[in-house]
Enzyme design. Sequence first.
Site, mmCIF file in Angstrom:
data_model
loop_
_atom_site.group_PDB
_atom_site.id
_atom_site.type_symbol
_atom_site.label_atom_id
_atom_site.label_comp_id
_atom_site.label_asym_id
_atom_site.label_seq_id
_atom_site.Cartn_x
_atom_site.Cartn_y
_atom_site.Cartn_z
ATOM 1 N N GLY A 13 0.841 -1.191 0.000
ATOM 2 C CA GLY A 13 0.000 0.000 0.000
ATOM 3 C C GLY A 13 0.873 1.237 0.000
ATOM 4 O O GLY A 13 1.639 1.460 0.942
ATOM 5 N N GLN A 16 -0.754 7.293 2.101
ATOM 6 C CA GLN A 16 -0.143 8.171 3.100
ATOM 7 C C GLN A 16 0.612 7.394 4.176
ATOM 8 O O GLN A 16 1.729 7.747 4.555
ATOM 9 C CB GLN A 16 -1.220 9.046 3.748
ATOM 10 C CG GLN A 16 -1.873 10.055 2.808
ATOM 11 C CD GLN A 16 -1.021 11.296 2.616
ATOM 12 O OE1 GLN A 16 0.197 11.242 2.684
ATOM 13 N NE2 GLN A 16 -1.666 12.428 2.380
ATOM 14 N N ARG A 94 -15.110 2.119 11.117
ATOM 15 C CA ARG A 94 -14.130 1.173 10.579
ATOM 16 C C ARG A 94 -14.833 -0.034 9.979
ATOM 17 O O ARG A 94 -14.390 -0.607 8.987
ATOM 18 C CB ARG A 94 -13.161 0.735 11.691
ATOM 19 C CG ARG A 94 -12.267 1.865 12.193
ATOM 20 C CD ARG A 94 -11.328 1.383 13.287
ATOM 21 N NE ARG A 94 -10.450 2.465 13.760
ATOM 22 C CZ ARG A 94 -10.749 3.282 14.749
ATOM 23 N NH1 ARG A 94 -11.912 3.180 15.368
ATOM 24 N NH2 ARG A 94 -9.900 4.223 15.124
ATOM 25 N N VAL A 124 -2.353 -3.132 9.289
ATOM 26 C CA VAL A 124 -2.828 -1.820 9.728
ATOM 27 C C VAL A 124 -4.214 -1.526 9.157
ATOM 28 O O VAL A 124 -4.951 -0.691 9.671
ATOM 29 C CB VAL A 124 -1.831 -0.714 9.307
ATOM 30 C CG1 VAL A 124 -2.298 0.667 9.752
ATOM 31 C CG2 VAL A 124 -0.441 -0.994 9.871
ATOM 32 N N ASN A 126 -8.100 -1.417 8.130
ATOM 33 C CA ASN A 126 -9.332 -1.519 8.916
ATOM 34 C C ASN A 126 -10.454 -2.222 8.154
ATOM 35 O O ASN A 126 -10.440 -2.241 6.929
ATOM 36 C CB ASN A 126 -9.800 -0.119 9.323
ATOM 37 C CG ASN A 126 -9.026 0.430 10.506
ATOM 38 O OD1 ASN A 126 -8.799 -0.266 11.484
ATOM 39 N ND2 ASN A 126 -8.599 1.679 10.403
ATOM 40 N N HIS A 181 -9.937 -2.290 18.140
ATOM 41 C CA HIS A 181 -9.592 -0.965 17.608
ATOM 42 C C HIS A 181 -10.880 -0.287 17.157
ATOM 43 O O HIS A 181 -11.179 -0.176 15.979
ATOM 44 C CB HIS A 181 -8.629 -1.137 16.432
ATOM 45 C CG HIS A 181 -8.045 0.150 15.935
ATOM 46 N ND1 HIS A 181 -7.536 1.123 16.774
ATOM 47 C CD2 HIS A 181 -7.876 0.623 14.668
ATOM 48 C CE1 HIS A 181 -7.076 2.124 16.047
ATOM 49 N NE2 HIS A 181 -7.280 1.862 14.772
#
Length: 314
Positions: A13, A16, A94, A124, A126, A181
């Site tokens: 990925g 950002q 999420r 990482v 979601n 999370h």
Amino acid sequence: MAQNGKKKIGLIGGGQIGGNLALLAVQKSLGDVVLYDIPAAEGLVKGKALDINQLAAVDGYDCRVKGTTDWKDVAGSDVIIITAGMPRKPGMSREDLLEINLKIMTDVAGNIKQHAPNAFVINVANPLDAMVFALHKIAGLPKHMVAGMAGVLDTSRFKCFVAEALGCSIRDVEALVLGGHGDDMVPLVRHSTVGGVPLTELIAKDKLDAIIKRTREGGAELVGLYKTGSAYFGPAASAIAMAESFLQDRKRVLPAAALLEGQYGINGYFFGVPVQIGAGGVEKIHTVELNDGEKAELEKSFQSVKKTVDSVKL
């Protein structure tokens, strides 16, 4: 490992978070980086790689970044960090990302199984707890070689807000956030201290409750401010902390989503708990003594995670 003997870090990925991961990895001299994305983003990952490599002379690091759209370049990675997926936008939870990001994770996990089955893999993307569950199942990774990044970030946010409230150094804040999370994460106030002083003796309950609420909504707050995406500096730094502990065998104890097998009364689900990360991956899972209220909060958080994970169709 890279052919030059350096550690090899595969970043899946190139958005950002991926770009910030690449920069942090080489600035810390953790190893050479492969920044992968789909063919439509070839210019993006190659541009970021070139940009970061040109910064090397300024910061004085010798690690390099390669932008690619070919999974073969990821082969042999010591650690892989997955950020690929649609980011949250204002008004989204999420869990709203589940369907589209599950399709992406299915492809990513299949390629990891084929090209880098021995890597320590950090997710990482979601919804975190569901994605790391799918990753583990599809890629067939050993339980100790896969984890989800969430607790490091959530705990960092909690510490940030505590330090702001007290006007103290964040270095003196010790805290831990457990659970999923999401909005039901569990900051352990009773176990939190500032310079050894219990947090409950320093901040009034109403202010603490506000800090807990802001921590739980920390991701949404940033989504609302950014408008077009979600957090990236914090998630990148948090994932790098996990990768660094693995690559350098630091054996740090960090909150992360790990596969539980009876700990905290949970079996067969990835859930945010304190784990020791070293060269063996997730080497230990630590249990924290909880009172009845904390147990109830953790159970509520687990039920939210379980509901999302159980909806995953593989």
